[in-house]
Write an enzyme that holds these catalytic residues in place. Structure first.
Site, PDB file in Angstrom:
ATOM      1  N   TYR A  82       0.779  -1.327  -0.030  1.00 34.79           N
ATOM      2  CA  TYR A  82       0.062  -0.025   0.059  1.00 34.79           C
ATOM      3  C   TYR A  82       0.849   1.323   0.098  1.00 34.79           C
ATOM      4  CZ  TYR A  82      -3.050  -3.748   1.149  1.00 34.79           C
ATOM      5  OH  TYR A  82      -3.911  -5.022   1.151  1.00 34.79           O
ATOM      6  N   ARG A  83       2.402   0.968  -0.588  1.00 33.63           N
ATOM      7  CA  ARG A  83       2.839   2.219  -0.581  1.00 33.63           C
ATOM      8  C   ARG A  83       3.270   2.789   0.753  1.00 33.63           C
ATOM      9  NH1 ARG A  83       3.672   2.442  -5.987  1.00 33.63           N
ATOM     10  NH2 ARG A  83       1.738   2.216  -7.238  1.00 33.63           N
TER      11      ARG A  83
END
Ligand SMILES: Cc1cc2nc3c(=O)[nH]c(=O)nc-3n(C[C@H](O)[C@H](O)[C@H](O)COP(=O)(O)O)c2cc1C
Length: 191
Positions: free
Chosen positions: A169-170
């Protein structure tokens, strides 16, 4: 506190085990006197507390930029590990003795290529380069190929090393080491 050079060694060993080719390939960014940046790949040929070493033609575009502005940034991207390492700092030339030793370890054709190539200069045709290569083959036949005076190494003296690793999710992890007179300081950056 972790020593960034030790952490680099660990990550580099992981990259050597994981990458299908060229774990030692790194992007080298330099800028000319006007501040125009330029980036290209080179190979890491040595590293340690003293810095990160690569070899090239000192009369190349990068050589001219480093003469005008002896600072550089290096970037490793180890794709299969989803990691990058960013290194920044001033640059110095490696000693002639070190450059001689590394040049002597190269394959003979690579040594001849260093004589034949006017790196970064315009070339009218591939034939001309091949003719120059044949001429240096003849010139050095039966003898060891000496290091050309314009061929040597540079060492990037790191004052900033960042280790980036991919997270879902970065929410990536960024660990930054900065060097001062007292040694290295470790911190985190928002991704
Ligand atoms: C994976 C890879 C590794 C390379 N390693 C070197 C190197 O160690 N030294 C070098 O002079 N050029 C190397 N090159 C070529 C450079 O990227 C570049 O084309 C050349 O040095 C001229 O750059 P310049 O005109 O900016 O000076 C490499 C290219 C690639 C793709």
């Amino acid at each position: 506190m972790t020593d960034p050079l030790t952490l680099f060694d660990e990550w580099f060993a992981d990259a050597r085990a994981a990458e299908i080719n060229d774990p030692e390939a790194m992007a080298l960014a330099t800028a000319d006197a006007a501040g125009q940046p330029s980036v290209r790949m080179v190979l890491l040929k040595g590293h340690g507390p003293d810095g990160f070493v690569f070899y090239t033609n000192e009369q190349s575009a990068k050589g001219e930029q480093l003469a005008a502005n002896p600072r550089a940034a290096l970037l490793f991207h180890w794709k299969s590990l989803r990691r990058q390492v960013r290194i920044e700092g001033p640059v110095e030339r490696v000693s002639d003795a070190d450059a001689d030793a590394y040049f002597a370890s190269r394959a003979r054709d690579s040594q001849l290529g260093a004589w034949a190539s006017d790196q970064s200069r315009p070339l009218d045709s591939r034939d001309i380069f091949e003719q120059r290569f044949e001429q240096v083959q003849v010139r050095f036949e039966g003898q060891e190929v000496p290091r050309p005076r314009h061929w040597g190494g540079y060492r990037v003296l790191p004052n900033r090393i960042e280790f980036w690793s991919d997270r879902p999710y970065r929410l990536h992890e960024r660990k930054l080491f900065t060097r001062s007179n007292d040694g290295w300081t470790e911190g985190l950056l928002y991704p």
